[in-house]
Design a protein around this motif. Sequence first.
Motif, short mmCIF file in Angstrom:
data_model
loop_
_atom_site.label_atom_id
_atom_site.label_comp_id
_atom_site.label_asym_id
_atom_site.label_seq_id
_atom_site.Cartn_x
_atom_site.Cartn_y
_atom_site.Cartn_z
N ALA A 164 1.53 -21.26 21.40
CA ALA A 164 1.58 -19.82 21.19
C ALA A 164 1.92 -19.45 19.74
CB ALA A 164 2.56 -19.18 22.16
N PRO A 165 2.91 -20.10 19.08
CA PRO A 165 3.19 -19.72 17.69
C PRO A 165 1.99 -19.92 16.77
CG PRO A 165 5.02 -20.96 18.60
CD PRO A 165 3.89 -21.09 19.59
N ALA A 166 1.25 -21.01 16.97
CA ALA A 166 0.07 -21.25 16.13
C ALA A 166 -1.03 -20.23 16.45
CB ALA A 166 -0.45 -22.67 16.35
N LEU A 167 -1.16 -19.88 17.72
CA LEU A 167 -2.15 -18.87 18.10
C LEU A 167 -1.80 -17.53 17.46
CD1 LEU A 167 -4.68 -18.71 19.90
CD2 LEU A 167 -3.19 -18.02 21.80
N ARG A 168 -0.53 -17.21 17.45
CA ARG A 168 -0.08 -15.96 16.83
C ARG A 168 -0.37 -15.96 15.33
NH1 ARG A 168 3.61 -12.56 18.99
NH2 ARG A 168 4.30 -14.22 20.40
N ARG A 169 -0.07 -17.07 14.67
CA ARG A 169 -0.33 -17.16 13.23
C ARG A 169 -1.82 -17.06 12.93
NH1 ARG A 169 3.60 -21.23 13.60
NH2 ARG A 169 2.00 -22.86 13.57
N GLY A 170 -2.63 -17.71 13.76
CA GLY A 170 -4.07 -17.65 13.55
C GLY A 170 -4.62 -16.25 13.74
N ALA A 171 -4.13 -15.55 14.75
CA ALA A 171 -4.59 -14.18 14.98
C ALA A 171 -4.18 -13.27 13.84
CB ALA A 171 -4.02 -13.67 16.31
N ALA A 172 -2.94 -13.42 13.36
CA ALA A 172 -2.48 -12.60 12.24
C ALA A 172 -3.31 -12.87 11.00
CB ALA A 172 -1.00 -12.88 11.97
N ARG A 173 -3.72 -14.11 10.80
CA ARG A 173 -4.53 -14.46 9.64
C ARG A 173 -5.90 -13.80 9.72
NH1 ARG A 173 -4.31 -14.55 4.94
NH2 ARG A 173 -2.29 -15.58 5.27
N VAL A 174 -6.51 -13.76 10.89
CA VAL A 174 -7.80 -13.08 11.05
C VAL A 174 -7.68 -11.62 10.62
CG1 VAL A 174 -9.50 -12.27 12.72
CG2 VAL A 174 -8.66 -14.62 12.84
N LEU A 175 -6.64 -10.94 11.09
CA LEU A 175 -6.48 -9.53 10.75
C LEU A 175 -6.19 -9.33 9.27
CD1 LEU A 175 -4.53 -8.17 13.85
CD2 LEU A 175 -6.99 -8.19 13.41
N ALA A 176 -5.45 -10.24 8.68
CA ALA A 176 -5.19 -10.15 7.24
C ALA A 176 -6.48 -10.36 6.45
CB ALA A 176 -4.14 -11.18 6.83
N ASP A 177 -7.28 -11.33 6.86
CA ASP A 177 -8.53 -11.62 6.14
C ASP A 177 -9.54 -10.49 6.28
OD1 ASP A 177 -7.50 -14.03 5.34
OD2 ASP A 177 -8.58 -15.23 6.83
N ASN A 178 -9.50 -9.76 7.40
CA ASN A 178 -10.48 -8.70 7.65
C ASN A 178 -10.00 -7.32 7.23
OD1 ASN A 178 -12.25 -10.58 8.64
ND2 ASN A 178 -11.89 -10.15 10.80
#
Length: 440
Positions: A8-22
């Motif tokens: 879950a922590p890695a999934l959260r970080r990955g999702a946050a990164r998508v939103l930051a990149d977009n």
Amino acid sequence: MDRAGVPAPALRRGAARVLADNWTGASTVPSRTLYPHQWSWDSAFVAIGLRHLRADRAQRELESLLAAQWADGRIPHIVFNPAVPEDAYFPSPDFWRSSRAGRPAGAPAAPETSGIVQPPVHALAAWLVHVADPAESHRRGFLAHAYPRLTAWHDYLLTRRDLGGGGLAAVVHPWEPGTDNSPCWDRALARVEPAPPGTFRRADLAHGHPHDRPTDLDYGRYVRLAADYREAGYDDRAARPAFAVEDPCFNALLAVGEHALAAMARALGRADAPHTARAAALTRNLVARLWDAGAGLFRVRDLGTDTLVDERAVTGLVPLLVPDLPADVTGALRRTLTGPGFAAPATRLVPSYDLTGPAFDPQRYWRGPAWFNTAWLIHRGLRTHGLDADAARLRRGFLTEAGRSRFAEYVDPVTGAARGARHFSWTAALTLDLLSTSPR
């Protein structure tokens, strides 16, 4: 941890990164490649996820969309970024010509937008964003700014778009309900003469496989409908739409949005607002006009023939969101959701069209693939009606597929293969929301 090994922590970080990149500085694009502008219901879903990271940015996401609202109340389905080249997406600003063709309907001089709309999930999103951080919302005046604009949006849908006279909002283009090429639209679309192939260029095929995307024939019909609406000045009173349907998902979101507006009104000290009564009327009309007890789900009503469309799609399950549905309707929807038509073999997500239906296609856009936003809406509906075990299973499936697919736009319900764009914003945003929600 999901079956693909993503904690879950890695999934959260990955999702946050998508939103930051977009993130573009004022709003979030759905995809840097396929969808390089701001989309209406995408931004609402993005805001729902962003509230768990930064409430101020979630508020800005919705504020940037509302800044492009037309004087007649409509929220356009695309707000164009002038820094993006014209040929990056079609139909482009020079096709819609909103600031000129839409001037009689109240289109703003800037920014350029499309002239059609998308499902009204915005009021729900705004309320959830406010509740996430009321102090920041009050400090920025978010709710006081958003409430009258969202009320005007719903007023537009409940008046100018009540084309069937039955108290529901109609959509006049397949892009408006968000399920672009659903088999539910085939019958009404067959009455539309397509634009000739040489008169438009499909930018979507530069970033998506033709087998995943709508056909050229359907796209020609989309272009024809949009051009005809533009030539009528986007005036719902003057236009004579060749395509007009009442969609259950669209109207369920409108009803839920009225409940959200009622909560906003109370928070702002406007207890006499009419939203609770409007939500109740929408719920009654939804059941009266679109419920099909024999099919166990809501149908689309084709206003061209004033008949229900004999297709079973995910749009007919999303009304689980509505809190005051009759108990027999809720029970039937649950049985349909868990039955052979919508229990996908490779994922707990919900296919966009009946697996056993004659038009089912596991790859082609909304004709079968399972989408994350509709799964989120159904999950919320299950929880609304206390169906917590079903909701928990859907939540687990959602998080599994989001991680495994690298936040894909949608997945093949038969094989689980990722389809469409990757690093898709609403998938990432709604992942953040479900990670922040107790499975109970």
